[in-house]
Design a protein around this motif. Structure first.
Motif, PDB file in Angstrom:
ATOM      1  N   SER A  13     -26.616  12.939 -12.550  1.00 14.47           N
ATOM      2  CA  SER A  13     -25.559  12.100 -13.130  1.00 14.47           C
ATOM      3  C   SER A  13     -24.188  12.749 -12.993  1.00 14.47           C
ATOM      4  O   SER A  13     -23.187  12.061 -12.753  1.00 14.47           O
ATOM      5  CB  SER A  13     -25.858  11.833 -14.612  1.00 14.47           C
ATOM      6  N   VAL A  14     -24.117  14.065 -13.158  1.00 12.32           N
ATOM      7  CA  VAL A  14     -22.830  14.749 -13.004  1.00 12.32           C
ATOM      8  C   VAL A  14     -22.329  14.606 -11.569  1.00 12.32           C
ATOM      9  O   VAL A  14     -21.123  14.459 -11.326  1.00 12.32           O
ATOM     10  CB  VAL A  14     -22.949  16.225 -13.416  1.00 12.32           C
ATOM     11  N   GLY A  15     -23.251  14.621 -10.605  1.00 14.24           N
ATOM     12  CA  GLY A  15     -22.851  14.393  -9.222  1.00 14.24           C
ATOM     13  C   GLY A  15     -22.246  13.022  -9.024  1.00 14.24           C
ATOM     14  O   GLY A  15     -21.222  12.857  -8.348  1.00 14.24           O
ATOM     15  N   VAL A  16     -22.848  12.011  -9.620  1.00 16.32           N
ATOM     16  CA  VAL A  16     -22.328  10.648  -9.521  1.00 16.32           C
ATOM     17  C   VAL A  16     -20.941  10.563 -10.137  1.00 16.32           C
ATOM     18  O   VAL A  16     -19.998  10.018  -9.536  1.00 16.32           O
ATOM     19  CB  VAL A  16     -23.287   9.657 -10.217  1.00 16.32           C
ATOM     20  N   ARG A  17     -20.778  11.117 -11.341  1.00 15.13           N
ATOM     21  CA  ARG A  17     -19.489  11.031 -12.024  1.00 15.13           C
ATOM     22  C   ARG A  17     -18.420  11.855 -11.318  1.00 15.13           C
ATOM     23  O   ARG A  17     -17.235  11.480 -11.295  1.00 15.13           O
ATOM     24  CB  ARG A  17     -19.650  11.493 -13.468  1.00 15.13           C
ATOM     25  N   GLY A  18     -18.838  12.976 -10.733  1.00 12.47           N
ATOM     26  CA  GLY A  18     -17.889  13.788  -9.982  1.00 12.47           C
ATOM     27  C   GLY A  18     -17.361  13.057  -8.759  1.00 12.47           C
ATOM     28  O   GLY A  18     -16.153  13.067  -8.468  1.00 12.47           O
ATOM     29  N   ILE A  19     -18.266  12.428  -8.020  1.00  8.10           N
ATOM     30  CA  ILE A  19     -17.850  11.670  -6.836  1.00  8.10           C
ATOM     31  C   ILE A  19     -16.916  10.528  -7.242  1.00  8.10           C
ATOM     32  O   ILE A  19     -15.876  10.302  -6.609  1.00  8.10           O
ATOM     33  CB  ILE A  19     -19.089  11.130  -6.091  1.00  8.10           C
ATOM     34  N   LYS A  20     -17.275   9.808  -8.307  1.00  5.48           N
ATOM     35  CA  LYS A  20     -16.421   8.710  -8.766  1.00  5.48           C
ATOM     36  C   LYS A  20     -15.041   9.219  -9.172  1.00  5.48           C
ATOM     37  O   LYS A  20     -14.020   8.558  -8.921  1.00  5.48           O
ATOM     38  CB  LYS A  20     -17.090   7.978  -9.934  1.00  5.48           C
ATOM     39  N   SER A  21     -14.997  10.399  -9.796  1.00  4.08           N
ATOM     40  CA  SER A  21     -13.710  10.964 -10.219  1.00  4.08           C
ATOM     41  C   SER A  21     -12.838  11.306  -9.014  1.00  4.08           C
ATOM     42  O   SER A  21     -11.619  11.069  -9.021  1.00  4.08           O
ATOM     43  CB  SER A  21     -13.938  12.213 -11.076  1.00  4.08           C
ATOM     44  N   LEU A  22     -13.447  11.866  -7.977  1.00  2.00           N
ATOM     45  CA  LEU A  22     -12.685  12.189  -6.770  1.00  2.00           C
ATOM     46  C   LEU A  22     -12.159  10.925  -6.100  1.00  2.00           C
ATOM     47  O   LEU A  22     -10.986  10.873  -5.689  1.00  2.00           O
ATOM     48  CB  LEU A  22     -13.559  12.974  -5.791  1.00  2.00           C
ATOM     49  N   LEU A  23     -13.004   9.911  -5.991  1.00  3.51           N
ATOM     50  CA  LEU A  23     -12.560   8.658  -5.375  1.00  3.51           C
ATOM     51  C   LEU A  23     -11.413   8.040  -6.172  1.00  3.51           C
ATOM     52  O   LEU A  23     -10.435   7.543  -5.592  1.00  3.51           O
ATOM     53  CB  LEU A  23     -13.731   7.682  -5.283  1.00  3.51           C
ATOM     54  N   ALA A  24     -11.512   8.095  -7.495  1.00  9.05           N
ATOM     55  CA  ALA A  24     -10.453   7.536  -8.338  1.00  9.05           C
ATOM     56  C   ALA A  24      -9.144   8.300  -8.191  1.00  9.05           C
ATOM     57  O   ALA A  24      -8.063   7.739  -8.427  1.00  9.05           O
ATOM     58  CB  ALA A  24     -10.892   7.537  -9.801  1.00  9.05           C
ATOM     59  N   SER A  25      -9.239   9.576  -7.799  1.00  7.33           N
ATOM     60  CA  SER A  25      -8.044  10.405  -7.616  1.00  7.33           C
ATOM     61  C   SER A  25      -7.483  10.325  -6.204  1.00  7.33           C
ATOM     62  O   SER A  25      -6.537  11.045  -5.867  1.00  7.33           O
ATOM     63  CB  SER A  25      -8.356  11.865  -7.956  1.00  7.33           C
ATOM     64  N   GLY A  26      -8.090   9.485  -5.376  1.00  7.47           N
ATOM     65  CA  GLY A  26      -7.570   9.286  -4.021  1.00  7.47           C
ATOM     66  C   GLY A  26      -8.081  10.269  -2.996  1.00  7.47           C
ATOM     67  O   GLY A  26      -7.510  10.379  -1.901  1.00  7.47           O
ATOM     68  N   VAL A  27      -9.162  10.963  -3.295  1.00  2.62           N
ATOM     69  CA  VAL A  27      -9.733  11.926  -2.349  1.00  2.62           C
ATOM     70  C   VAL A  27     -10.631  11.187  -1.367  1.00  2.62           C
ATOM     71  O   VAL A  27     -11.469  10.360  -1.767  1.00  2.62           O
ATOM     72  CB  VAL A  27     -10.528  13.021  -3.087  1.00  2.62           C
ATOM     73  N   GLU A  28     -10.487  11.484  -0.091  1.00  4.44           N
ATOM     74  CA  GLU A  28     -11.378  10.941   0.936  1.00  4.44           C
ATOM     75  C   GLU A  28     -12.583  11.873   1.075  1.00  4.44           C
ATOM     76  O   GLU A  28     -12.436  13.048   1.445  1.00  4.44           O
ATOM     77  CB  GLU A  28     -10.659  10.824   2.270  1.00  4.44           C
ATOM     78  N   ILE A  29     -13.749  11.369   0.769  1.00  2.00           N
ATOM     79  CA  ILE A  29     -14.964  12.170   0.850  1.00  2.00           C
ATOM     80  C   ILE A  29     -15.585  11.966   2.227  1.00  2.00           C
ATOM     81  O   ILE A  29     -16.073  10.885   2.556  1.00  2.00           O
ATOM     82  CB  ILE A  29     -15.961  11.794  -0.264  1.00  2.00           C
ATOM     83  N   LEU A 168     -22.474  15.978 -21.855  1.00  2.00           N
ATOM     84  CA  LEU A 168     -21.911  16.810 -20.795  1.00  2.00           C
ATOM     85  C   LEU A 168     -21.445  15.972 -19.607  1.00  2.00           C
ATOM     86  O   LEU A 168     -20.467  16.326 -18.938  1.00  2.00           O
ATOM     87  CB  LEU A 168     -22.952  17.829 -20.326  1.00  2.00           C
ATOM     88  N   THR A 169     -22.136  14.871 -19.354  1.00  4.68           N
ATOM     89  CA  THR A 169     -21.730  13.988 -18.266  1.00  4.68           C
ATOM     90  C   THR A 169     -20.339  13.421 -18.535  1.00  4.68           C
ATOM     91  O   THR A 169     -19.493  13.356 -17.643  1.00  4.68           O
ATOM     92  CB  THR A 169     -22.760  12.855 -18.100  1.00  4.68           C
ATOM     93  N   VAL A 170     -20.099  13.037 -19.784  1.00 12.58           N
ATOM     94  CA  VAL A 170     -18.767  12.543 -20.158  1.00 12.58           C
ATOM     95  C   VAL A 170     -17.745  13.680 -20.095  1.00 12.58           C
ATOM     96  O   VAL A 170     -16.624  13.507 -19.594  1.00 12.58           O
ATOM     97  CB  VAL A 170     -18.798  11.916 -21.562  1.00 12.58           C
ATOM     98  N   ALA A 171     -18.131  14.859 -20.579  1.00 10.93           N
ATOM     99  CA  ALA A 171     -17.221  16.009 -20.542  1.00 10.93           C
ATOM    100  C   ALA A 171     -16.844  16.366 -19.112  1.00 10.93           C
ATOM    101  O   ALA A 171     -15.718  16.813 -18.847  1.00 10.93           O
ATOM    102  CB  ALA A 171     -17.868  17.205 -21.236  1.00 10.93           C
ATOM    103  N   SER A 172     -17.772  16.177 -18.176  1.00  7.50           N
ATOM    104  CA  SER A 172     -17.473  16.452 -16.769  1.00  7.50           C
ATOM    105  C   SER A 172     -16.358  15.551 -16.261  1.00  7.50           C
ATOM    106  O   SER A 172     -15.435  16.008 -15.565  1.00  7.50           O
ATOM    107  CB  SER A 172     -18.738  16.250 -15.921  1.00  7.50           C
ATOM    108  N   GLU A 173     -16.428  14.267 -16.607  1.00  5.96           N
ATOM    109  CA  GLU A 173     -15.350  13.356 -16.234  1.00  5.96           C
ATOM    110  C   GLU A 173     -14.029  13.774 -16.870  1.00  5.96           C
ATOM    111  O   GLU A 173     -12.966  13.717 -16.243  1.00  5.96           O
ATOM    112  CB  GLU A 173     -15.686  11.930 -16.671  1.00  5.96           C
ATOM    113  N   GLN A 174     -14.104  14.200 -18.125  1.00  9.03           N
ATOM    114  CA  GLN A 174     -12.885  14.576 -18.843  1.00  9.03           C
ATOM    115  C   GLN A 174     -12.215  15.801 -18.212  1.00  9.03           C
ATOM    116  O   GLN A 174     -10.995  15.834 -18.039  1.00  9.03           O
ATOM    117  CB  GLN A 174     -13.210  14.842 -20.309  1.00  9.03           C
ATOM    118  N   VAL A 175     -13.027  16.802 -17.874  1.00 13.55           N
ATOM    119  CA  VAL A 175     -12.427  18.005 -17.310  1.00 13.55           C
ATOM    120  C   VAL A 175     -11.847  17.718 -15.929  1.00 13.55           C
ATOM    121  O   VAL A 175     -10.758  18.217 -15.578  1.00 13.55           O
ATOM    122  CB  VAL A 175     -13.431  19.180 -17.282  1.00 13.55           C
TER     123      VAL A 175
END
Length: 305
Positions: A13-29, A168-175
């Motif tokens: 789940s942290v992997g999913v939220r991390g990828i979504k956070s990068l995409l939302a920040s404009g990062v090209e994966i 922790l999954t939510v905290a990962s998005e927050q950090v």
């Protein structure tokens, strides 16, 4: 202006939220490196594979990402960044040196505490009252690089590791929301990761969930919380058969307050199942499994008569 680019190592789940956070920040994966689901593992978490399919992101699952041929493939993407979000393999120095603007890992503890494997489970097992998510620079030594940001979450007295992982999954998005702007601007805030004030722990096996009823009740209860389903569960054996504690609460009662002369282990008193421990206190067992089935109170009584 060109988008910042990244290779992401991700699972869970942290992997999913991390990828979504990068995409939302404009990062090209450019590539996601992940794992195939283990058929012997209970898959209760979100799917990186499904997310990559939704967004058309190339995903690969090498058994060993550190082989020279694969490292050369990673190098060909020329990424600005590497991010690791709950990827389970250590990455070699050659991989960490590929990105031009840094390699970062998201770890499930408040570093430098609980470096290493399964930090949530270890924190619950040790009775911690808080943990958190930490983004840090990656080094060859695990979880040892400079801290970029942290978000703490509480561990309540009855929280299981599964429940803490949800926090922790939510905290990962927050950090990530807090630190990604600085990272992408080339000015991450670095805090020294003082390993002398921390701890390192290895992985855990299902056998590590074996209950020793001679230990204090709080220790037994913490073990249950740390490995409660969907993890393999805290277990004990009786007459050659295995039983798993599915759900429990720490009663805090002495055995003498429940009934006189109760032995260590399982007893049924007034239709309540107790696990009596070495300090004379007990945990109240609300659900007990045998052969993947939750037992009725009558079935428990028959087994432990």
């Amino acid at each position: 202006m060109n988008k910042p680019t990244a290779i992401v190592f991700a699972y869970h789940s942290v992997g999913v939220r991390g990828i979504k956070s990068l995409l939302a920040s404009g990062v090209e994966i450019k590539l996601v490196v992940s794992h195939e689901d283990n058929p012997h593992e209970t898959i209760w978490f979100e799917s990186v594979a499904d997310l990559c399919a939704e967004h058309g992101i190339k995903r690969v699952t090498p058994d060993n990402p550190n082989l020279s041929e694969f490292v050369a493939e990673l190098r060909s993407y020329v990424p600005d960044y590497i991010f690791s979000f709950y990827y389970r393999n250590m990455l070699c120095e050659e991989i960490l040196n590929i990105p031009s603007r840094g390699a970062y890992n998201l770890h499930g503890s408040l570093l430098p505490k609980y470096r290493g494997r399964v930090p949530v489970n270890w924190a619950v097992l040790h009775g911690e009252t808080e943990t958190g998510a930490t983004l840090h620079e990656m080094t060859v030594k695990p979880d040892a690089g400079a801290i970029i940001g942290q978000v703490a979450v509480p561990i309540l007295p009855d929280d299981t590791a599964f429940e803490v992982f949800g926090k922790l999954t939510v905290a990962s998005e927050q950090v990530l929301a807090t630190v990604l702007p600085g990272i992408l601007a080339g000015a991450p805030n670095r805090i020294h990761n003082d390993l002398s004030k921390g701890s390192y722990f290895g992985g855990r096996k299902p056998e590590d969930g074996r209950i020793d009823w001679a230990k204090p009740a709080q220790n037994v209860y913490n073990l249950h919380r740390a490995v409660a389903p969907p993890y393999p569960g805290a277990f004990f054996e009786h007459n050659g058969e295995r039983f798993i504690i599915e759900k429990a609460r720490f009663s805090g009662q002495n055995a003498a307050e429940i009934a006189l002369n109760l032995p260590q282990g399982i007893s049924v008193v007034d239709n309540v199942v107790f696990g009596v421990c070495g300090d004379g206190k007990a945990i109240k067992i609300l659900a007990l499994q045998h052969n993947s089935k939750t037992l009725s109170i009558d079935e428990v009584r028959n087994y432990f008569a």
